[in-house]
Design a protein around this motif. Structure first.
Motif, PDB file in Angstrom:
ATOM      1  N   ARG A  10      36.387  37.995  30.741  1.00 15.71           N
ATOM      2  CA  ARG A  10      35.150  38.292  31.452  1.00 15.71           C
ATOM      3  C   ARG A  10      34.756  37.299  32.401  1.00 15.71           C
ATOM      4  NH1 ARG A  10      32.310  42.035  26.656  1.00 15.71           N
ATOM      5  NH2 ARG A  10      33.553  43.838  26.750  1.00 15.71           N
ATOM      6  N   HIS A  11      34.462  36.177  31.817  1.00  9.02           N
ATOM      7  CA  HIS A  11      33.998  34.958  32.735  1.00  9.02           C
ATOM      8  C   HIS A  11      35.153  34.730  33.969  1.00  9.02           C
ATOM      9  CE1 HIS A  11      32.309  31.132  33.808  1.00  9.02           C
ATOM     10  NE2 HIS A  11      33.572  30.641  33.584  1.00  9.02           N
ATOM     11  N   VAL A  12      36.264  34.767  33.636  1.00 10.93           N
ATOM     12  CA  VAL A  12      37.285  34.614  34.696  1.00 10.93           C
ATOM     13  C   VAL A  12      37.183  35.818  35.774  1.00 10.93           C
ATOM     14  CG1 VAL A  12      39.708  34.319  35.057  1.00 10.93           C
ATOM     15  CG2 VAL A  12      38.754  33.055  32.979  1.00 10.93           C
ATOM     16  N   MET A  13      37.205  36.888  35.322  1.00 10.20           N
ATOM     17  CA  MET A  13      37.070  38.022  36.159  1.00 10.20           C
ATOM     18  C   MET A  13      35.814  37.895  37.000  1.00 10.20           C
ATOM     19  SD  MET A  13      40.011  39.810  35.744  1.00 10.20           S
ATOM     20  CE  MET A  13      40.010  41.299  36.440  1.00 10.20           C
ATOM     21  N   GLU A  14      34.770  37.593  36.318  1.00 14.91           N
ATOM     22  CA  GLU A  14      33.509  37.681  37.041  1.00 14.91           C
ATOM     23  C   GLU A  14      33.670  36.826  38.321  1.00 14.91           C
ATOM     24  OE1 GLU A  14      29.601  39.151  37.510  1.00 14.91           O
ATOM     25  OE2 GLU A  14      31.421  39.829  36.421  1.00 14.91           O
ATOM     26  N   ILE A  15      33.934  35.536  38.102  1.00 19.52           N
ATOM     27  CA  ILE A  15      34.043  34.365  38.962  1.00 19.52           C
ATOM     28  C   ILE A  15      35.242  34.802  40.092  1.00 19.52           C
ATOM     29  CG2 ILE A  15      34.575  32.227  39.593  1.00 19.52           C
ATOM     30  CD1 ILE A  15      33.270  31.528  36.929  1.00 19.52           C
ATOM     31  N   ASN A  16      36.447  35.173  39.574  1.00 22.67           N
ATOM     32  CA  ASN A  16      37.598  34.970  40.631  1.00 22.67           C
ATOM     33  C   ASN A  16      37.945  36.444  41.333  1.00 22.67           C
ATOM     34  OD1 ASN A  16      38.183  32.967  39.217  1.00 22.67           O
ATOM     35  ND2 ASN A  16      40.295  33.398  38.587  1.00 22.67           N
ATOM     36  N   VAL A  17      37.144  37.585  40.700  1.00 27.53           N
ATOM     37  CA  VAL A  17      37.269  38.889  41.278  1.00 27.53           C
ATOM     38  C   VAL A  17      35.867  39.370  42.129  1.00 27.53           C
ATOM     39  CG1 VAL A  17      38.037  41.441  41.129  1.00 27.53           C
ATOM     40  CG2 VAL A  17      39.331  39.516  39.739  1.00 27.53           C
ATOM     41  N   THR A  18      35.071  39.404  41.155  1.00 27.39           N
ATOM     42  CA  THR A  18      33.547  39.836  41.308  1.00 27.39           C
ATOM     43  C   THR A  18      33.030  38.798  42.259  1.00 27.39           C
ATOM     44  OG1 THR A  18      33.166  41.027  39.042  1.00 27.39           O
ATOM     45  CG2 THR A  18      31.296  40.683  40.535  1.00 27.39           C
TER      46      THR A  18
END
Length: 250
Positions: free
Chosen positions: A110-118
């Motif tokens: 979730r952390h990676v998706m939050e920074i890289n996508v959101t």
């Protein structure tokens, strides 16, 4: 060349690595560069480096995953400079690597998706109204070859970069008639601090897949980003440029 004379360019993740390299290249061609990064001390150092090279630089400490600060940061840039011509979204993390899917930590995913996508989405959404008003803009999103091919042991990162490519395709089509282009860059492994922090076996796995048998250089990625962000790249949008040493041939 002064392809960016009088232009204002925001670079997220601009305090180090690929982001800082791109900021330096854009600034060397005349852009007033604005760095967005969560690392306040590193931002101060980056500003000193760029100003030492006679590059007009402004820094805004901001968490790109938080909508309110992102909107406030973009509003600050617009108020200070009156325009935003270029956005380069280079903020990103690799997360935990060298583990198979059943070993992936949900919180890290979730952390990676939050920074890289959101985070990328929020920054793009915030600058688009400014660019629409000007009938001009260049958005360059930093993806990765792992978003096309997938890197074993890097589920979260590869998934996030595939999402970046999809986001770029949609945005490029949506704004194709507005004077705004939206493209992505998909490098193979580039020697940065983020890569230095990966397990050596993960770096070897990625480098071995590159026909040139070497990592990319930040300056090489910055040169491609500068073209993509320039007025010259007016007939290309929704596209992902590769910088992979021969790994991607499509």
């Amino acid at each position: 060349m002064n392809r960016f004379e009088n232009q204002v360019a925001i670079v997220t993740g601009g305090a180090q690595g690929i982001g800082l390299g791109i900021a330096r290249r854009l600034g060397s061609e005349g852009a007033r560069v604005v760095l967005f990064d969560i690392k306040a001390e590193r931002l101060r150092q980056a500003v000193g480096e760029l100003e030492g090279a006679d590059i007009s630089t402004h820094a805004v400490p901001v968490d790109v995953t938080d909508e309110t600060p992102v909107n406030a940061a973009v509003a600050e840039v617009r108020e200070k400079f009156g325009r935003i011509d270029v956005l380069v979204t280079a903020a990103g993390v690799a997360g935990l690597t060298n583990r198979k899917t059943h070993e992936v930590d949900v919180g890290d995913f979730r952390h990676v998706m939050e920074i890289n996508v959101t985070g990328m989405f929020l920054c793009c959404r915030a600058v688009l109204p400014v660019m629409l008003q000007a009938n001009y803009g260049r958005i360059v999103n930093i993806a990765s070859i792992s978003g096309k091919e997938g890197n074993a042991g890097m589920l979260a990162y590869s998934t996030s970069k595939a999402a970046v490519i999809g986001l770029t395709k949609v945005m490029g089509k949506e704004y194709a008639e507005t004077g705004i282009t939206v493209n992505a860059l998909a490098p193979a492994v580039v020697r940065t601090q983020m890569v230095d922090e990966l397990p050596p076996e993960q770096v070897k796995y990625m480098t071995d897949r590159i026909p040139m048998k070497r990592t990319g250089e930040i300056e090489e990625i910055a040169a491609l980003a500068a073209y993509t962000a320039s007025p010259e790249a007016g007939f290309t949008t929704a596209f992902t440029f590769d910088a992979t040493g021969g790994r991607a041939t499509y």
